[in-house]
Scaffold this motif. Structure first.
Motif, PDB file in Angstrom:
ATOM      1  N   GLY A   1       0.804  -1.212   0.000  1.00 40.25           N
ATOM      2  CA  GLY A   1       0.000   0.000   0.000  1.00 40.25           C
ATOM      3  C   GLY A   1       0.839   1.264   0.000  1.00 40.25           C
ATOM      4  N   ARG A   2       0.141   2.399   0.007  1.00 47.23           N
ATOM      5  CA  ARG A   2       0.798   3.698  -0.062  1.00 47.23           C
ATOM      6  C   ARG A   2       0.149   4.651   0.925  1.00 47.23           C
ATOM      7  NH1 ARG A   2      -0.142   5.459  -6.024  1.00 47.23           N
ATOM      8  NH2 ARG A   2       0.867   7.347  -5.246  1.00 47.23           N
ATOM      9  N   GLY A   3       0.887   5.710   1.281  1.00 48.31           N
ATOM     10  CA  GLY A   3       0.356   6.737   2.171  1.00 48.31           C
ATOM     11  C   GLY A   3       0.004   6.187   3.540  1.00 48.31           C
ATOM     12  N   ASP A   4      -1.056   6.740   4.139  1.00 47.93           N
ATOM     13  CA  ASP A   4      -1.469   6.307   5.466  1.00 47.93           C
ATOM     14  C   ASP A   4      -2.033   4.896   5.469  1.00 47.93           C
ATOM     15  OD1 ASP A   4      -0.705   8.674   6.619  1.00 47.93           O
ATOM     16  OD2 ASP A   4      -2.681   9.618   6.437  1.00 47.93           O
ATOM     17  N   ALA A   5      -2.343   4.349   4.278  1.00 43.31           N
ATOM     18  CA  ALA A   5      -2.849   2.978   4.186  1.00 43.31           C
ATOM     19  C   ALA A   5      -1.729   1.951   4.103  1.00 43.31           C
ATOM     20  CB  ALA A   5      -3.770   2.845   2.972  1.00 43.31           C
ATOM     21  N   ALA A   6      -0.476   2.374   4.184  1.00 40.17           N
ATOM     22  CA  ALA A   6       0.644   1.442   4.081  1.00 40.17           C
ATOM     23  C   ALA A   6       0.635   0.447   5.235  1.00 40.17           C
ATOM     24  CB  ALA A   6       1.967   2.216   4.075  1.00 40.17           C
ATOM     25  N   GLN A   7       0.890  -0.807   4.909  1.00 40.78           N
ATOM     26  CA  GLN A   7       0.954  -1.883   5.894  1.00 40.78           C
ATOM     27  C   GLN A   7       2.385  -2.433   5.929  1.00 40.78           C
ATOM     28  OE1 GLN A   7      -1.725  -2.945   7.816  1.00 40.78           O
ATOM     29  NE2 GLN A   7      -2.931  -1.282   6.919  1.00 40.78           N
ATOM     30  N   LEU A   8       2.935  -2.559   7.122  1.00 39.84           N
ATOM     31  CA  LEU A   8       4.296  -3.049   7.292  1.00 39.84           C
ATOM     32  C   LEU A   8       4.273  -4.506   7.726  1.00 39.84           C
ATOM     33  CD1 LEU A   8       5.869  -0.037   9.245  1.00 39.84           C
ATOM     34  CD2 LEU A   8       5.478  -0.274   6.781  1.00 39.84           C
ATOM     35  N   GLY A   9       5.249  -5.252   7.267  1.00 34.46           N
ATOM     36  CA  GLY A   9       5.380  -6.644   7.669  1.00 34.46           C
ATOM     37  C   GLY A   9       6.824  -6.987   7.979  1.00 34.46           C
ATOM     38  N   GLY A  10       7.042  -7.744   9.030  1.00 32.49           N
ATOM     39  CA  GLY A  10       8.402  -8.126   9.402  1.00 32.49           C
ATOM     40  C   GLY A  10       9.232  -6.951   9.883  1.00 32.49           C
ATOM     41  N   ILE A  11       8.783  -6.269  10.961  1.00 36.75           N
ATOM     42  CA  ILE A  11       9.464  -5.066  11.448  1.00 36.75           C
ATOM     43  C   ILE A  11      10.528  -5.440  12.473  1.00 36.75           C
ATOM     44  CG2 ILE A  11       9.143  -2.812  12.531  1.00 36.75           C
ATOM     45  CD1 ILE A  11       6.005  -4.344  11.513  1.00 36.75           C
ATOM     46  N   THR A  12      11.693  -4.826  12.340  1.00 40.96           N
ATOM     47  CA  THR A  12      12.771  -4.962  13.318  1.00 40.96           C
ATOM     48  C   THR A  12      13.267  -3.573  13.679  1.00 40.96           C
ATOM     49  OG1 THR A  12      13.445  -7.080  12.360  1.00 40.96           O
ATOM     50  CG2 THR A  12      14.995  -5.992  13.843  1.00 40.96           C
ATOM     51  N   LEU A  13      13.156  -3.214  14.967  1.00 40.11           N
ATOM     52  CA  LEU A  13      13.605  -1.906  15.459  1.00 40.11           C
ATOM     53  C   LEU A  13      14.881  -2.091  16.264  1.00 40.11           C
ATOM     54  CD1 LEU A  13      13.245   1.137  16.174  1.00 40.11           C
ATOM     55  CD2 LEU A  13      11.852   0.374  18.123  1.00 40.11           C
ATOM     56  N   TYR A  14      15.948  -1.440  15.838  1.00 41.10           N
ATOM     57  CA  TYR A  14      17.226  -1.487  16.541  1.00 41.10           C
ATOM     58  C   TYR A  14      17.325  -0.232  17.404  1.00 41.10           C
ATOM     59  CZ  TYR A  14      18.290  -5.136  13.147  1.00 41.10           C
ATOM     60  OH  TYR A  14      18.261  -6.285  12.385  1.00 41.10           O
ATOM     61  N   ASP A  15      17.084  -0.401  18.702  1.00 43.56           N
ATOM     62  CA  ASP A  15      17.067   0.717  19.656  1.00 43.56           C
ATOM     63  C   ASP A  15      18.496   1.016  20.098  1.00 43.56           C
ATOM     64  OD1 ASP A  15      16.435   2.608  21.482  1.00 43.56           O
ATOM     65  OD2 ASP A  15      15.605   1.237  22.974  1.00 43.56           O
ATOM     66  N   ARG A  16      18.976   2.208  19.745  1.00 40.99           N
ATOM     67  CA  ARG A  16      20.355   2.576  20.050  1.00 40.99           C
ATOM     68  C   ARG A  16      20.387   3.833  20.899  1.00 40.99           C
ATOM     69  NH1 ARG A  16      23.668   2.978  14.597  1.00 40.99           N
ATOM     70  NH2 ARG A  16      22.230   4.733  14.334  1.00 40.99           N
ATOM     71  N   GLU A  17      21.418   3.915  21.736  1.00 35.59           N
ATOM     72  CA  GLU A  17      21.691   5.102  22.541  1.00 35.59           C
ATOM     73  C   GLU A  17      23.166   5.442  22.408  1.00 35.59           C
ATOM     74  OE1 GLU A  17      20.529   4.619  26.560  1.00 35.59           O
ATOM     75  OE2 GLU A  17      18.425   4.135  26.112  1.00 35.59           O
ATOM     76  N   GLY A  18      23.417   6.637  21.839  1.00 32.67           N
ATOM     77  CA  GLY A  18      24.812   7.042  21.644  1.00 32.67           C
ATOM     78  C   GLY A  18      25.563   6.113  20.715  1.00 32.67           C
ATOM     79  N   GLY A  19      24.882   5.517  19.748  1.00 38.10           N
ATOM     80  CA  GLY A  19      25.524   4.606  18.808  1.00 38.10           C
ATOM     81  C   GLY A  19      25.697   3.204  19.329  1.00 38.10           C
ATOM     82  N   ILE A  20      25.228   2.920  20.556  1.00 37.03           N
ATOM     83  CA  ILE A  20      25.355   1.585  21.147  1.00 37.03           C
ATOM     84  C   ILE A  20      23.999   0.891  21.114  1.00 37.03           C
ATOM     85  CG2 ILE A  20      25.948   0.282  23.220  1.00 37.03           C
ATOM     86  CD1 ILE A  20      27.770   2.585  24.034  1.00 37.03           C
ATOM     87  N   LEU A  21      23.970  -0.326  20.610  1.00 34.11           N
ATOM     88  CA  LEU A  21      22.717  -1.073  20.508  1.00 34.11           C
ATOM     89  C   LEU A  21      22.284  -1.547  21.893  1.00 34.11           C
ATOM     90  CD1 LEU A  21      20.582  -2.352  18.634  1.00 34.11           C
ATOM     91  CD2 LEU A  21      22.061  -4.380  18.482  1.00 34.11           C
ATOM     92  N   ARG A  22      21.064  -1.170  22.296  1.00 42.97           N
ATOM     93  CA  ARG A  22      20.526  -1.556  23.601  1.00 42.97           C
ATOM     94  C   ARG A  22      19.532  -2.705  23.493  1.00 42.97           C
ATOM     95  NH1 ARG A  22      24.193   0.518  27.031  1.00 42.97           N
ATOM     96  NH2 ARG A  22      24.487   2.786  26.718  1.00 42.97           N
ATOM     97  N   THR A  23      18.519  -2.543  22.661  1.00 45.49           N
ATOM     98  CA  THR A  23      17.495  -3.577  22.523  1.00 45.49           C
ATOM     99  C   THR A  23      17.126  -3.741  21.046  1.00 45.49           C
ATOM    100  OG1 THR A  23      15.660  -2.004  22.806  1.00 45.49           O
ATOM    101  CG2 THR A  23      16.525  -3.057  24.797  1.00 45.49           C
ATOM    102  N   ILE A  24      16.521  -4.892  20.766  1.00 50.87           N
ATOM    103  CA  ILE A  24      16.009  -5.172  19.423  1.00 50.87           C
ATOM    104  C   ILE A  24      14.537  -5.544  19.581  1.00 50.87           C
ATOM    105  CG2 ILE A  24      16.175  -6.617  17.368  1.00 50.87           C
ATOM    106  CD1 ILE A  24      19.106  -7.079  18.034  1.00 50.87           C
ATOM    107  N   VAL A  25      13.674  -4.780  18.937  1.00 50.42           N
ATOM    108  CA  VAL A  25      12.234  -5.014  19.005  1.00 50.42           C
ATOM    109  C   VAL A  25      11.779  -5.572  17.662  1.00 50.42           C
ATOM    110  CG1 VAL A  25       9.962  -3.973  19.359  1.00 50.42           C
ATOM    111  CG2 VAL A  25      11.944  -3.140  20.667  1.00 50.42           C
ATOM    112  N   THR A  26      11.046  -6.676  17.701  1.00 52.81           N
ATOM    113  CA  THR A  26      10.540  -7.278  16.473  1.00 52.81           C
ATOM    114  C   THR A  26       9.025  -7.403  16.551  1.00 52.81           C
ATOM    115  OG1 THR A  26      10.851  -9.512  17.366  1.00 52.81           O
ATOM    116  CG2 THR A  26      12.659  -8.579  16.069  1.00 52.81           C
ATOM    117  N   ALA A  27       8.388  -7.332  15.374  1.00 53.56           N
ATOM    118  CA  ALA A  27       6.936  -7.488  15.296  1.00 53.56           C
ATOM    119  C   ALA A  27       6.579  -7.954  13.887  1.00 53.56           C
ATOM    120  CB  ALA A  27       6.218  -6.179  15.622  1.00 53.56           C
ATOM    121  N   PRO A  28       5.553  -8.782  13.758  1.00 56.77           N
ATOM    122  CA  PRO A  28       5.194  -9.304  12.430  1.00 56.77           C
ATOM    123  C   PRO A  28       4.473  -8.300  11.540  1.00 56.77           C
ATOM    124  CG  PRO A  28       3.708 -10.183  14.084  1.00 56.77           C
ATOM    125  CD  PRO A  28       4.759  -9.417  14.824  1.00 56.77           C
TER     126      PRO A  28
END
Length: 363
Positions: free
Chosen positions: A173-200
């Protein structure tokens, strides 16, 4: 109209001979190139656990349309030269000229047939090649592994949100109707990786993206925590996902037009995309040039011993066009040529060259 063409019988005879040779050469070249391509890629495909003969045939089915689109103009050129050489050797060209036909009239059936091939090529590119290219590109991004991605979707997109990095395996999809699949968030602080959040999956939620059911992996502790639904990517707009990777080869003419419009509204550069858009029209039409460029093989006395040289000159003119076309596209991508000029300048230049050769043949 009847005065411009030879007789109906001669026109159908020349058109049929041209089409048979063109598609015969196309099939032969495609089989050879596909076999060579499979030799280099089949090892990578079969190296993935679970892949077998079915995946090899799947690769062949996705790669074949690209090769056919690439070989269409070459096949028209070679089919033209082979047709005209055969007619020249059999003195059929001499007979047509002796009946009072001009060089343009002799070539008229081939020009009409090549225009039909150009229309067929454009439709084939729109309906088959674009989808096959998009699917093959997505499959290669996962190294020929499982492909849970629908055709036409964007894949493997990376977006930065502050210090964090967001990777999305699939966007529909496009715009506000866009749907994401297989999300991985790399949470960093000061360039250091703290946590990894995943969601389908994820969707637009206010100024951010609501993903879930999410899991968080703590890098320092090595623990996994279920989080349910949560909002991430505050300030990340939909176009950062949907327009992050736009492959002109994997989009149809209308889809690429829409992508260019979206990129322009988002303030992104579009010159190279515009050149690719125009080239989706000029590339199929290059088939119409081939009878003009190969016409040098038609005229001249066959027993003079120079027929082979004439055929080589015709092939040289045709291949020179492809070199000029690729060079112009490259200059357009660099911004040295305007998009329209990058796509159409070689076509117009070699159209004039072909006409000059034909007029010279008349004299």
């Amino acid at each position: 109209m009847t005065s411009f063409f030879p007789s109906r019988t001669v026109s159908f005879y020349m058109g049929r001979m041209f089409l048979i040779r063109t598609f015969g050469i196309l099939a032969g070249l495609m089989i050879v190139l596909l076999a060579l391509n499979l030799l280099s890629e089949s090892g990578k495909i079969l190296a993935v656990p679970g892949n077998g003969d079915g995946e090899v045939w799947r690769y062949a089915s996705l790669r074949a349309p690209e090769l056919i689109a690439f070989l269409f103009p070459f096949s028209v050129l070679l089919g033209t030269i082979l047709t005209l050489i055969t007619m020249n050797q059999n003195s059929e060209i001499v007979a047509l000229k002796a009946s009072g036909l001009s060089a343009h009239q002799v070539l008229a059936p081939l020009l009409v047939a090549s225009f039909g091939v150009a229309i067929l090529s454009f439709g084939f590119n729109e309906r088959i090649v674009a989808r096959a290219s998009a699917t093959l590109a997505q499959w290669q991004q996962v190294n020929y592994g499982p492909l849970p991605i629908d055709r036409g979707d964007r894949s493997n997109v990376w977006v930065r949100s502050g210090d964090d990095l967001i990777q999305v395996a699939q966007i529909r999809g496009r715009g506000d109707a866009a749907q994401l699949g297989g999300i991985t968030l790399y949470d960093r602080e000061g360039g250091i990786l703290r946590t990894i959040v995943t969601a389908p999956r994820g969707r637009r939620d206010g100024d951010g993206w609501r993903i879930g059911p999410a899991k968080r992996f703590d890098v320092a502790r090595g623990t996994v925590t279920a989080l349910g639904d949560l909002t991430v990517g505050q300030g990340v707009t939909p176009d950062q996902f949907t327009l992050a990777t736009v492959d002109p080869n994997g989009l149809s003419f209308t889809a690429l037009q829409s992508a260019i419009s979206d990129l322009s509204e988002a303030g992104r550069p579009t010159k190279s995309m515009e050149g690719a858009l125009w080239h989706k029209l000029s590339a199929p039409l290059s088939s119409v040039l081939m009878p003009l460029l190969g016409a040098v093989a038609a005229f001249g006395i066959a027993r003079s011993g120079k027929l082979f040289i004439r055929a080589v000159i015709g092939m040289g003119l045709g291949f020179a066009y492809f070199v000029a076309d690729n060079f112009a596209l490259a200059m357009g991508n660099l911004g040295a040529y305007p998009p329209f000029l990058a796509a159409w300048a070689p076509f117009l230049l070699f159209l004039l060259i072909g006409e000059a050769v034909l007029i010279r043949s008349e004299e």
